[in-house]
Structures are given as structure tokens and as C-alpha cells.
Design a protein around this motif. Structure first.
Motif, mmCIF file in Angstrom:
data_model
loop_
_atom_site.group_PDB
_atom_site.id
_atom_site.type_symbol
_atom_site.label_atom_id
_atom_site.label_comp_id
_atom_site.label_asym_id
_atom_site.label_seq_id
_atom_site.Cartn_x
_atom_site.Cartn_y
_atom_site.Cartn_z
ATOM 1 N N VAL A 150 0.843 -1.189 0.000
ATOM 2 C CA VAL A 150 0.000 0.000 0.000
ATOM 3 C C VAL A 150 0.880 1.241 0.000
ATOM 4 C CG1 VAL A 150 -1.749 1.303 1.262
ATOM 5 C CG2 VAL A 150 -1.847 -1.195 1.220
ATOM 6 N N ASP A 151 0.611 2.134 -0.929
ATOM 7 C CA ASP A 151 1.326 3.405 -1.006
ATOM 8 C C ASP A 151 0.341 4.523 -0.682
ATOM 9 O OD1 ASP A 151 3.027 5.512 -1.511
ATOM 10 O OD2 ASP A 151 2.762 5.439 -3.675
ATOM 11 N N PHE A 152 0.685 5.327 0.336
ATOM 12 C CA PHE A 152 -0.165 6.453 0.729
ATOM 13 C C PHE A 152 0.693 7.723 0.845
ATOM 14 C CE2 PHE A 152 -3.449 7.996 4.105
ATOM 15 C CZ PHE A 152 -4.039 8.838 3.178
ATOM 16 N N GLY A 153 1.527 7.921 -0.147
ATOM 17 C CA GLY A 153 2.353 9.115 -0.176
ATOM 18 C C GLY A 153 3.707 8.967 0.475
ATOM 19 N N GLY A 154 3.950 7.834 1.140
ATOM 20 C CA GLY A 154 5.241 7.591 1.760
ATOM 21 C C GLY A 154 5.640 8.678 2.740
ATOM 22 N N SER A 155 6.912 9.003 2.766
ATOM 23 C CA SER A 155 7.435 9.974 3.733
ATOM 24 C C SER A 155 6.943 11.386 3.475
ATOM 25 C CB SER A 155 8.963 9.949 3.717
ATOM 26 O OG SER A 155 9.463 10.293 2.439
ATOM 27 N N ALA A 156 6.370 11.632 2.287
ATOM 28 C CA ALA A 156 5.825 12.963 1.997
ATOM 29 C C ALA A 156 4.512 13.212 2.726
ATOM 30 C CB ALA A 156 5.612 13.123 0.490
ATOM 31 N N ASN A 157 3.849 12.152 3.171
ATOM 32 C CA ASN A 157 2.564 12.262 3.859
ATOM 33 C C ASN A 157 2.804 12.321 5.366
ATOM 34 O OD1 ASN A 157 0.021 11.964 4.974
ATOM 35 N ND2 ASN A 157 -0.617 10.349 3.581
ATOM 36 N N PRO A 158 2.513 13.440 6.014
ATOM 37 C CA PRO A 158 2.772 13.542 7.457
ATOM 38 C C PRO A 158 1.942 12.573 8.286
ATOM 39 C CG PRO A 158 1.492 15.425 6.685
ATOM 40 C CD PRO A 158 1.952 14.684 5.463
ATOM 41 N N LEU A 159 0.797 12.158 7.777
ATOM 42 C CA LEU A 159 -0.015 11.199 8.522
ATOM 43 C C LEU A 159 0.662 9.838 8.559
ATOM 44 C CD1 LEU A 159 -2.609 10.587 10.034
ATOM 45 C CD2 LEU A 159 -3.706 10.109 7.845
ATOM 46 N N VAL A 160 1.247 9.418 7.431
ATOM 47 C CA VAL A 160 1.993 8.158 7.396
ATOM 48 C C VAL A 160 3.171 8.215 8.364
ATOM 49 C CG1 VAL A 160 3.454 6.693 5.939
ATOM 50 C CG2 VAL A 160 1.274 7.535 5.065
ATOM 51 N N CYS A 161 3.857 9.347 8.369
ATOM 52 C CA CYS A 161 5.018 9.503 9.262
ATOM 53 C C CYS A 161 4.612 9.490 10.724
ATOM 54 C CB CYS A 161 5.756 10.799 8.937
ATOM 55 S SG CYS A 161 6.514 10.824 7.299
ATOM 56 N N ALA A 162 3.382 9.889 11.021
ATOM 57 C CA ALA A 162 2.924 9.956 12.404
ATOM 58 C C ALA A 162 2.432 8.608 12.939
ATOM 59 C CB ALA A 162 1.795 10.981 12.526
ATOM 60 N N LEU A 163 2.127 7.676 12.042
ATOM 61 C CA LEU A 163 1.594 6.387 12.482
ATOM 62 C C LEU A 163 2.662 5.556 13.187
ATOM 63 C CD1 LEU A 163 -0.474 5.413 9.317
ATOM 64 C CD2 LEU A 163 -1.406 6.005 11.562
ATOM 65 N N PRO A 164 2.257 4.658 14.070
ATOM 66 C CA PRO A 164 3.213 3.717 14.664
ATOM 67 C C PRO A 164 3.868 2.862 13.579
ATOM 68 C CG PRO A 164 1.088 3.626 15.801
ATOM 69 C CD PRO A 164 0.880 4.443 14.571
ATOM 70 N N ASP A 165 5.020 2.295 13.891
ATOM 71 C CA ASP A 165 5.714 1.451 12.913
ATOM 72 C C ASP A 165 4.827 0.304 12.444
ATOM 73 O OD1 ASP A 165 7.983 3.006 13.032
ATOM 74 O OD2 ASP A 165 8.950 1.772 14.562
ATOM 75 N N GLU A 166 3.990 -0.192 13.331
ATOM 76 C CA GLU A 166 3.096 -1.294 12.961
ATOM 77 C C GLU A 166 1.776 -1.165 13.695
ATOM 78 O OE1 GLU A 166 4.367 -5.601 12.383
ATOM 79 O OE2 GLU A 166 3.280 -5.763 14.286
ATOM 80 N N LEU A 167 0.691 -1.283 12.947
ATOM 81 C CA LEU A 167 -0.638 -1.407 13.528
ATOM 82 C C LEU A 167 -1.021 -2.878 13.468
ATOM 83 C CD1 LEU A 167 -2.504 1.596 11.840
ATOM 84 C CD2 LEU A 167 -1.760 1.460 14.225
ATOM 85 N N CYS A 168 -1.313 -3.457 14.607
ATOM 86 C CA CYS A 168 -1.713 -4.868 14.673
ATOM 87 C C CYS A 168 -3.130 -4.939 15.220
ATOM 88 C CB CYS A 168 -0.749 -5.648 15.572
ATOM 89 S SG CYS A 168 -1.187 -7.399 15.725
ATOM 90 N N ILE A 169 -4.028 -5.492 14.431
ATOM 91 C CA ILE A 169 -5.434 -5.558 14.809
ATOM 92 C C ILE A 169 -5.861 -7.016 14.909
ATOM 93 C CG2 ILE A 169 -7.786 -4.994 14.091
ATOM 94 C CD1 ILE A 169 -6.583 -2.564 12.621
ATOM 95 N N SER A 170 -6.360 -7.386 16.074
ATOM 96 C CA SER A 170 -6.877 -8.738 16.273
ATOM 97 C C SER A 170 -8.253 -8.843 15.640
ATOM 98 C CB SER A 170 -6.956 -9.056 17.772
ATOM 99 O OG SER A 170 -7.649 -10.270 17.979
#
Length: 252
Positions: free
Chosen positions: A72-92
Motif C-alpha cells: 500500500v502506497d499512501f504518499g510515503g514519507s511525503a505524507n505527514p499522517l503516514v510519518c505519524a503512524l506507529p511502525d506497525e498497527l496490529c489488529i486482532s
């Protein structure tokens, strides 16, 4: 005065990012090439967890079986929201029926070739990522920064206002009123939670949008007008200070 239409509208924390940065997904055959993974963590015979690694790709967790994978590409490092997310989201998936249903459908589409299967998989991945980011914002997964600001019950309204209308001549009093805080409380809370002043954040957001527009092929002058700078010269100076090179050199 703040117009009642501004106060009364729904405060959507994601739309501005989805408009500024294209969200694209591509099916992958291996975990190492993917950053959205549906896995069977306990070898139960079906999907048990969803992993979204916004900025990296890695091997499967030890003992896990891969059910479906996408890049999934969502703008990479240019997107501040992507940069703000945790390294990994794990959802049960056991705790999230909505994610479970989407994940099972994605797995079924990836296992059997059907008409339009690639399109279905792409759209499912896009929906899953948006829902995962929405969940991350809702629970507030970090203590400070953009994600914390978007999760804050009052500050998020001012952030959405800046995101949605970056060209407006926002004053601190306006933003404080939108957030339902006094001027002093707003300034202190914003700096503490987001990590910078409202003015600095707004200027940075305008420049981020400007860089995205430049990479889409627009001229410096038209971008300067679009993102709220008074002139191309003012935009160029601010751009160079933030990114370390002039906008005319930005080729993506």
C-alpha cells in the motif's frame, strides 16, 4: 467571528490527506514485499490478525501463516499522517468483526481468480487501510505529534479546519474558537500535544501540499497561490527553509 457553517460541519480527520496523497494498493505474493498483511498467527486455519506497516516491509512474525498481502502506497514519507503512524498497527480480527469480514473477503479474492479480482482486492485494501488509520486516530496511539492532535477531543477540530482550508488567513483567535478553547489554553495545549505552534503547523501543512502539487507538475506560481502564500517568492523562501532546496528543483 467564525461562521456557523464552519462550526457545524462534520470534522473529517482523513479527507484532506486522502485528497492530497493518492492511496494505492498492489497485490503481493510475499510478506517481504508487502506492508498490509492478513495473517493466521496461531495456525488456526483462517485469518486472525491484520498488520499494517505504514513505512516498512518485514518478514512474517514467527510462526504466522500468510493469508493475503498487499503493498500500500499512501504518499510515503511525503505524507505527514503516514510519518505519524506507529511502525506497525496490529489488529486482532477476533475483536473487530468489521475487519474480520473485510479480511476474509480479501483472502477469498486472493485465493481464487475471478473477474475483476484485482480491482476488488485493490479497493478492499484501500478500505482496510483507511479503517486502520481511523482506528489509530480514534485510540490515540502516541503521546505527542500529529496523531495525538487528531485524537484530541478539542484540538482535532482546529487541525481539520487548517487541513481543509489551508489558504484561509487563520488567526489564533479563530482556531481557538473553532476548538472551543481560550486563546491561551489553545496555544499551550496545541504546543504540548502537537509539538509546535499552530502557525508553524499551518505553514508546514501548506508547504507539504505545495510539494505534492509541484510533483504533480504544477508551476511554482500556481502552487504558491493554491496553498495560501502571497507570492511565488514567499513560497520559494519558505519551501527552501523547510526542505533545503528551492521548489524549482523538486522533481519528486
Amino acid at each position: 467571528m467564525i461562521e456557523s457553517s464552519d462550526i457545524g460541519r462534520r470534522h473529517d480527520r482523513l479527507t484532506a490527506f486522502l485528497k492530497a496523497f493518492a492511496l494505492r494498493a498492489t497485490h503481493c505474493d510475499s510478506a517481504e514485499a508487502a506492508n498490509l498483511l492478513i495473517i493466521d498467527a496461531g495456525r488456526s486455519g483462517g485469518p486472525t490478525h491484520l498488520l499494517y506497516r505504514a513505512r516498512s516491509t518485514e518478514a512474517l512474525p514467527k510462526g504466522a501463516v500468510l493469508c493475503a498481502a498487499s503493498k500500500v502506497d499512501f504518499g510515503g514519507s511525503a505524507n505527514p499522517l503516514v510519518c505519524a503512524l506507529p511502525d506497525e498497527l496490529c489488529i486482532s480480527l477476533a475483536d473487530e468483526p468489521q475487519f474480520l469480514g473485510l479480511s476474509e473477503l480479501l483472502v477469498a479474492e486472493s485465493e481464487i481468480a475471478r473477474c475483476g479480482g484485482d480491482t476488488v482486492q485493490t479497493r478492499l485494501c484501500e478500505v482496510i487501510v483507511v479503517l486502520a488509520i481511523r482506528k489509530a486516530i480514534a485510540i490515540g496511539t502516541v503521546d505527542a505529534g500529529l496523531l495525538a492532535g487528531l485524537a484530541h477531543p478539542k484540538l482535532h477540530v482546529s487541525l481539520v479546519a487548517m487541513h481543509d482550508d489551508p489558504t484561509r488567513n487563520w488567526q489564533i483567535a479563530d482556531l481557538a474558537a473553532v476548538a472551543g478553547l481560550s486563546r491561551g489554553s489553545f496555544m499551550a495545549t496545541f504546543k504540548q500535544i502537537v509539538g509546535q505552534s499552530p502557525g508553524s503547523y499551518l505553514n508546514g501543512w501548506r508547504l507539504i501540499l505545495g510539494r505534492a502539487e509541484l510533483r504533480a507538475g504544477r508551476s511554482v506560481k500556481s502552487v504558491a497561490d493554491t496553498v495560501g502564500f502571497g507570492s511565488a517568492a514567499a513560497f520559494s523562501r519558505a519551501f527552501s527553509r523547510k526542505f533545503g532546496y528551492p521548489p524549482v528543483q523538486d522533481k519528486g
